[in-house]
Design an enzyme around this catalytic site. Structure first.
Site, PDB file in Angstrom:
ATOM      1  N   LYS A  74      -7.877  -2.037   3.965  1.00  0.00           N
ATOM      2  CA  LYS A  74      -8.880  -2.119   2.899  1.00  0.00           C
ATOM      3  C   LYS A  74     -10.079  -2.935   3.382  1.00  0.00           C
ATOM      4  CE  LYS A  74      -5.816  -1.988  -1.154  1.00  0.00           C
ATOM      5  NZ  LYS A  74      -6.352  -0.751  -1.741  1.00  0.00           N
TER       6      LYS A  74
ATOM      7  N   ARG B 296       3.240   4.644  -4.195  1.00  0.00           N
ATOM      8  CA  ARG B 296       4.037   5.839  -4.495  1.00  0.00           C
ATOM      9  C   ARG B 296       5.210   5.963  -3.520  1.00  0.00           C
ATOM     10  NH1 ARG B 296      -1.255   9.403  -3.669  1.00  0.00           N
ATOM     11  NH2 ARG B 296      -2.107   7.425  -4.383  1.00  0.00           N
TER      12      ARG B 296
END
Ligand code: BES
Ligand code: MN
Ligand code: ZN
Length: 496
Positions: free
Chosen positions: A273, A347
């Site tokens: 990120k 996920r």
């Protein structure tokens, strides 16, 4: 914070809070104190713009002729609309003003105040719990706070004619214990809260009668949880899976399962990120925090339902051993996943946590909570969590629970098209969906790990776990979103 309930006369010292409806309704204390102060309250109201509008405050400091430090009038809006959440907000607004002052003791006058939609005991209990929720502070790392910045408020006496308010409040207080636990977990920095230390905090719930099981990496490897383990493999912290069992319902009744994403820090991994704002990713365990808080709430109030909380705890770090974009992993379900972006890690954690939960507990309902996508913030900002489910009945139940407690939800689309967007060229699926509908493709990914016949909803709480500004019943910081929602969902649909 100590909160008491009594019909006794108001104290002659300390702060007094008086709710005022814009249509004129107020507790008896208003006229009593106005008289005792030779009209000081009426004069203050006349000199100000205070009309009792919802959320407005008139703070009358050192009222003439009274020993009280201040009289705080709090606007309650229209009396005919005034309901449970308004009472909580009123209590929270009052507490906000009290916390900024220097009073140790305060009283909230409710005797004689009537609202059509709210019985006296509910009114008093809701005002009180709203006030308590606002008193939350995460200040354990402050060693040099100015004395005047530190709240001193220690006791609130609620003046009410109701004799049941105390018992009603006690139940709300147990639920709020869960909310505060979640706020604590979400606020902790990632050097303190990591998978193992998080699991230890879960183990502390055993004192409430929760049975806690912790799986480490060796056990998860044996179970074939390649999807969850792949996310944690770049971290020096060992990944964990925690199950919290509360069996307060009928023996043999299929449980409700609550499953949470617990990424204790999300750097993005090799798909790193950008630096600015990355510190926010300490609260990427907000889903796991909400599940843990909900289990504390349910056990704390001895809910008559069977509920299992499962959280997948990992740290997503870039490292020589971290997983790479392009890697293919095999999940416990047997399905293979091509990792195209290591930052779509939540996920991957949930895939194995969800599968294991269904295999182990055969739940009738599964609800997962996760700070899953930035895209949900683009869609819903910080007003609603996104709800994804194919089950209309479950959607209705969750919507109702959220509306009742103020943890708002908005249903989002989850269709076959979204599922088609995660087709992979070399594996059963890929972990991102290409352009557009990022929250829905994430939900579709999770859907591939839900077994036939299980009623399932996914709640994307990325915009809700953390507040960047004060709200009536929540100071800025960890919000505890989801705890009251889950507790209310269980109460309304799985008890009695
Ligand atoms: N934890 C983030 C989602 C997130 C973003 C939560 C901002 C709270 C605030 C999640 O793991 C993530 O990085 N998602 C990616 C998915 C993308 C790579 C498909 C995102 O939303 O950018
Ligand atoms: Mn991520
Ligand atoms: Zn994440």
């Amino acid at each position: 914070m100590q909160i008491t309930f009594s019909a006794a006369a108001l104290p002659k010292t300390g702060a007094i809070v008086i709710p005022v409806f814009e249509d004129g309704g107020k507790p008896g204390a208003y006229d009593d104190l106005d008289k005792a102060s030779d009209g000081a309250i009426a004069r203050a109201v006349k000199a100000s713009a205070f009309k009792g509008k919802k959320g407005k405050i008139l703070d009358i400091v050192a009222p003439a002729g009274l020993g009280n430090s201040r009289i705080i009038l709090v606007g309650a809006g229209a009396s005919k609309d005034f309901a449970a959440l308004d009472a909580e907000a009123l209590g929270g607004n009052a507490a906000g003003t009290l916390l900024a002052g220097r009073d140790k003791n305060a009283a909230i006058a409710l005797s004689g105040l009537t609202a059509k939609k709210l019985a006296a005991d509910e009114l008093a209990a809701r005002v009180a719990i709203g006030a308590k929720m606002k008193t939350y502070r995460f200040d354990k790392y402050r060693t040099k706070e100015e004395k005047d910045d530190k709240p001193v408020l220690a006791k609130i006496a609620v003046q009410t004619a109701s004799t049941k308010a105390k018992a009603v409040f006690a139940e709300y207080d147990r639920i709020n214990d869960g909310v505060f636990l979640t706020r604590n977990l979400v606020s902790e920095p990632a050097n303190v809260l990591y998978p193992d230390s998080f699991a230890k905090q879960c183990q502390a719930l055993s004192k409430l009668g929760v049975k806690v099981k912790v799986l480490g990496e060796a056990e998860m490897k044996k179970l074939g949880m390649g999807s969850l383990l792949g996310v944690g493999q770049g971290s020096v912290r060992e990944s964990k899976l925690v199950a919290m069992e509360w069996l307060g319902g009928k023996k043999g009744d299929a449980p409700v399962a609550l499953v949470g994403k617990g990424v204790t820090f999300d750097t993005g991994g090799i798909s790193l990120k950008p630096g600015p704002g990355m510190e926010d990713m300490k609260w990427d365990m907000g889903g796991a925090g909400a599940v843990t808080g909900a289990m504390a709430a349910l056990a704390g109030r001895k809910a008559k339902a069977n509920v299992i909380g499962v959280i997948g705890l990992v740290e997503n770090m870039p490292d020589g051993n971290a997983q790479r974009p392009g890697d293919v992993v095999k999940s416990m379900s047997g399905q293979t996943i091509e990792i195209l972006n290591t930052d779509a890690e939540g996920r991957l954690v949930l895939a194995d946590a969800l599968w294991w939960t269904q295999e182990t507990y055969k739940p009738s309902v599964v609800i997962d909570l996760a700070t899953l996508t930035g895209a949900i913030i683009v869609s819903l900002a910080h007003e609603f969590a996104g709800m994804f489910t194919k089950d209309d009945k479950l959607a209705k139940q969750l919507d109702a629970a959220g509306a009742a407690v103020g943890d708002k939800l908005w249903r989002m689309p989850l269709t076959k098209t979204h599922d088609e967007m995660i087709k992979s060229d070399i594996a059963d699926m890929q972990n991102i969906g290409g352009k557009g509908a990022g929250s829905s493709t994430a939900a579709a990914f999770l859907g591939r790990f839900i077994q036939e016949g299980v009623s399932w909803a996914h709640l994307d709480i990325a915009g809700m776990a953390w507040k960047t500004k004060d709200a009536p019943t929540c100071p800025k910081g960890g919000s505890g979103y989801g705890v009251r929602l889950l507790d209310e969902y269980v109460r309304a649909n799985h008890e009695g």
